[in-house]
Design a protein around this motif. Sequence first.
Motif, PDB file in Angstrom:
ATOM      1  N   ALA A   7       0.927  -1.140   0.141  1.00 50.36           N
ATOM      2  CA  ALA A   7       0.002  -0.030   0.076  1.00 50.36           C
ATOM      3  C   ALA A   7       0.807   1.238  -0.046  1.00 50.36           C
ATOM      4  CB  ALA A   7      -1.033   0.324   1.283  1.00 50.36           C
ATOM      5  N   GLU A   8       1.859   1.302   1.061  1.00 49.42           N
ATOM      6  CA  GLU A   8       2.872   2.248   1.043  1.00 49.42           C
ATOM      7  C   GLU A   8       3.559   2.575  -0.415  1.00 49.42           C
ATOM      8  OE1 GLU A   8       6.252   4.220   3.933  1.00 49.42           O
ATOM      9  OE2 GLU A   8       5.144   2.380   4.329  1.00 49.42           O
ATOM     10  N   THR A   9       3.942   1.516  -1.061  1.00 49.29           N
ATOM     11  CA  THR A   9       4.704   1.607  -2.342  1.00 49.29           C
ATOM     12  C   THR A   9       3.701   2.187  -3.395  1.00 49.29           C
ATOM     13  OG1 THR A   9       6.044  -0.118  -1.855  1.00 49.29           O
ATOM     14  CG2 THR A   9       5.776   0.412  -3.975  1.00 49.29           C
ATOM     15  N   LEU A  10       2.265   1.761  -3.401  1.00 49.86           N
ATOM     16  CA  LEU A  10       1.609   2.262  -4.593  1.00 49.86           C
ATOM     17  C   LEU A  10       1.306   3.513  -4.193  1.00 49.86           C
ATOM     18  CD1 LEU A  10      -0.728  -1.069  -4.862  1.00 49.86           C
ATOM     19  CD2 LEU A  10       0.483   0.327  -6.649  1.00 49.86           C
ATOM     20  N   ASP A  11       0.987   3.940  -3.041  1.00 48.83           N
ATOM     21  CA  ASP A  11       0.800   5.263  -2.606  1.00 48.83           C
ATOM     22  C   ASP A  11       1.581   6.472  -2.997  1.00 48.83           C
ATOM     23  OD1 ASP A  11      -1.687   4.610  -1.456  1.00 48.83           O
ATOM     24  OD2 ASP A  11      -1.121   4.722   0.570  1.00 48.83           O
ATOM     25  N   ASN A  12       2.991   6.024  -2.696  1.00 48.68           N
ATOM     26  CA  ASN A  12       3.967   6.563  -3.046  1.00 48.68           C
ATOM     27  C   ASN A  12       4.132   6.801  -4.579  1.00 48.68           C
ATOM     28  OD1 ASN A  12       4.957   7.056  -0.426  1.00 48.68           O
ATOM     29  ND2 ASN A  12       6.329   5.571  -0.243  1.00 48.68           N
ATOM     30  N   ASP A  41      -6.947  -3.288   2.059  1.00 42.92           N
ATOM     31  CA  ASP A  41      -7.761  -2.715   3.320  1.00 42.92           C
ATOM     32  C   ASP A  41      -7.078  -1.687   3.997  1.00 42.92           C
ATOM     33  OD1 ASP A  41      -9.887  -4.244   2.254  1.00 42.92           O
ATOM     34  OD2 ASP A  41      -9.512  -5.991   3.472  1.00 42.92           O
ATOM     35  N   THR A  42      -6.115  -0.901   3.460  1.00 40.92           N
ATOM     36  CA  THR A  42      -5.370  -0.056   4.461  1.00 40.92           C
ATOM     37  C   THR A  42      -5.544   1.268   3.875  1.00 40.92           C
ATOM     38  OG1 THR A  42      -3.459  -1.740   4.732  1.00 40.92           O
ATOM     39  CG2 THR A  42      -3.010   0.575   5.223  1.00 40.92           C
ATOM     40  N   SER A  43      -5.974   2.142   4.812  1.00 42.83           N
ATOM     41  CA  SER A  43      -6.214   3.577   4.448  1.00 42.83           C
ATOM     42  C   SER A  43      -5.045   4.104   3.880  1.00 42.83           C
ATOM     43  CB  SER A  43      -6.778   4.499   5.345  1.00 42.83           C
ATOM     44  OG  SER A  43      -5.864   4.644   6.496  1.00 42.83           O
ATOM     45  N   CYS A  44      -4.918   5.445   3.201  1.00 45.03           N
ATOM     46  CA  CYS A  44      -3.827   6.110   2.476  1.00 45.03           C
ATOM     47  C   CYS A  44      -2.709   6.104   3.481  1.00 45.03           C
ATOM     48  CB  CYS A  44      -4.325   7.300   2.174  1.00 45.03           C
ATOM     49  SG  CYS A  44      -2.926   8.334   1.270  1.00 45.03           S
ATOM     50  N   THR A  45      -1.713   5.564   3.236  1.00 42.63           N
ATOM     51  CA  THR A  45      -0.570   5.739   4.002  1.00 42.63           C
ATOM     52  C   THR A  45       0.073   7.069   4.242  1.00 42.63           C
ATOM     53  OG1 THR A  45       1.048   4.824   2.230  1.00 42.63           O
ATOM     54  CG2 THR A  45      -0.026   3.137   3.794  1.00 42.63           C
ATOM     55  N   ARG A  46       0.008   7.780   3.042  1.00 40.33           N
ATOM     56  CA  ARG A  46       0.652   9.310   2.943  1.00 40.33           C
ATOM     57  C   ARG A  46      -0.140   9.941   3.902  1.00 40.33           C
ATOM     58  NH1 ARG A  46       4.444   9.947  -0.423  1.00 40.33           N
ATOM     59  NH2 ARG A  46       4.140  12.168  -0.829  1.00 40.33           N
ATOM     60  N   CYS A  47      -1.432   9.776   3.908  1.00 41.54           N
ATOM     61  CA  CYS A  47      -2.395  10.685   4.927  1.00 41.54           C
ATOM     62  C   CYS A  47      -2.038  10.551   6.395  1.00 41.54           C
ATOM     63  CB  CYS A  47      -3.681  10.432   4.735  1.00 41.54           C
ATOM     64  SG  CYS A  47      -4.655  10.945   3.561  1.00 41.54           S
ATOM     65  N   ALA A  48      -1.731   9.103   6.653  1.00 43.60           N
ATOM     66  CA  ALA A  48      -1.051   8.827   8.082  1.00 43.60           C
ATOM     67  C   ALA A  48       0.060   9.477   8.434  1.00 43.60           C
ATOM     68  CB  ALA A  48      -0.983   7.186   8.012  1.00 43.60           C
ATOM     69  N   LYS A  51       1.651  13.425   4.714  1.00 46.16           N
ATOM     70  CA  LYS A  51       2.151  13.812   3.484  1.00 46.16           C
ATOM     71  C   LYS A  51       1.299  13.872   2.169  1.00 46.16           C
ATOM     72  CE  LYS A  51       6.720  11.907   4.522  1.00 46.16           C
ATOM     73  NZ  LYS A  51       8.068  10.768   4.070  1.00 46.16           N
ATOM     74  N   CYS A  52       0.071  13.555   2.515  1.00 44.68           N
ATOM     75  CA  CYS A  52      -0.840  13.673   1.372  1.00 44.68           C
ATOM     76  C   CYS A  52      -1.702  14.846   0.977  1.00 44.68           C
ATOM     77  CB  CYS A  52      -2.110  12.513   1.696  1.00 44.68           C
ATOM     78  SG  CYS A  52      -3.221  12.162   0.321  1.00 44.68           S
ATOM     79  N   LYS A  53      -1.437  14.942  -0.259  1.00 45.35           N
ATOM     80  CA  LYS A  53      -2.176  16.613  -0.706  1.00 45.35           C
ATOM     81  C   LYS A  53      -3.583  16.019  -1.485  1.00 45.35           C
ATOM     82  CE  LYS A  53       1.782  19.008  -0.001  1.00 45.35           C
ATOM     83  NZ  LYS A  53       2.033  18.928   1.433  1.00 45.35           N
ATOM     84  N   GLN A  54      -3.810  15.000  -1.678  1.00 44.50           N
ATOM     85  CA  GLN A  54      -4.819  14.739  -2.426  1.00 44.50           C
ATOM     86  C   GLN A  54      -6.129  14.488  -1.365  1.00 44.50           C
ATOM     87  OE1 GLN A  54      -3.980  11.523  -4.804  1.00 44.50           O
ATOM     88  NE2 GLN A  54      -2.320  12.645  -5.970  1.00 44.50           N
ATOM     89  N   HIS A  55      -6.084  14.199  -0.195  1.00 44.33           N
ATOM     90  CA  HIS A  55      -7.335  13.831   0.810  1.00 44.33           C
ATOM     91  C   HIS A  55      -7.456  14.714   1.618  1.00 44.33           C
ATOM     92  CE1 HIS A  55      -5.816   9.629  -0.636  1.00 44.33           C
ATOM     93  NE2 HIS A  55      -7.015   9.923  -0.999  1.00 44.33           N
TER      94      HIS A  55
END
Length: 55
Positions: A7-12, A41-48, A51-55
């Motif tokens: 999930a982290e790899t895909l988010d990055n 089934d893991t939420s956005c790892t960048r939000c956690a 670092k997420c600018k999309q959510h």
Amino acid sequence: MFGRKAAETLDNAAAALHKAGGKAGDAVANTVLAPVRRQIDTSCTRCAKGKCKQH
């Protein structure tokens, strides 16, 4: 099926595509990465990490 590291790899990867290609990068990420990401089934790892600018 997939774990937190996947999930982290895909988010990055999606974030890098967004940064490099803007709307075109988002389109590629949505087409290629989103179907795999939806299976995790893991939420956005960048939000956690704040670092997420999309959510």
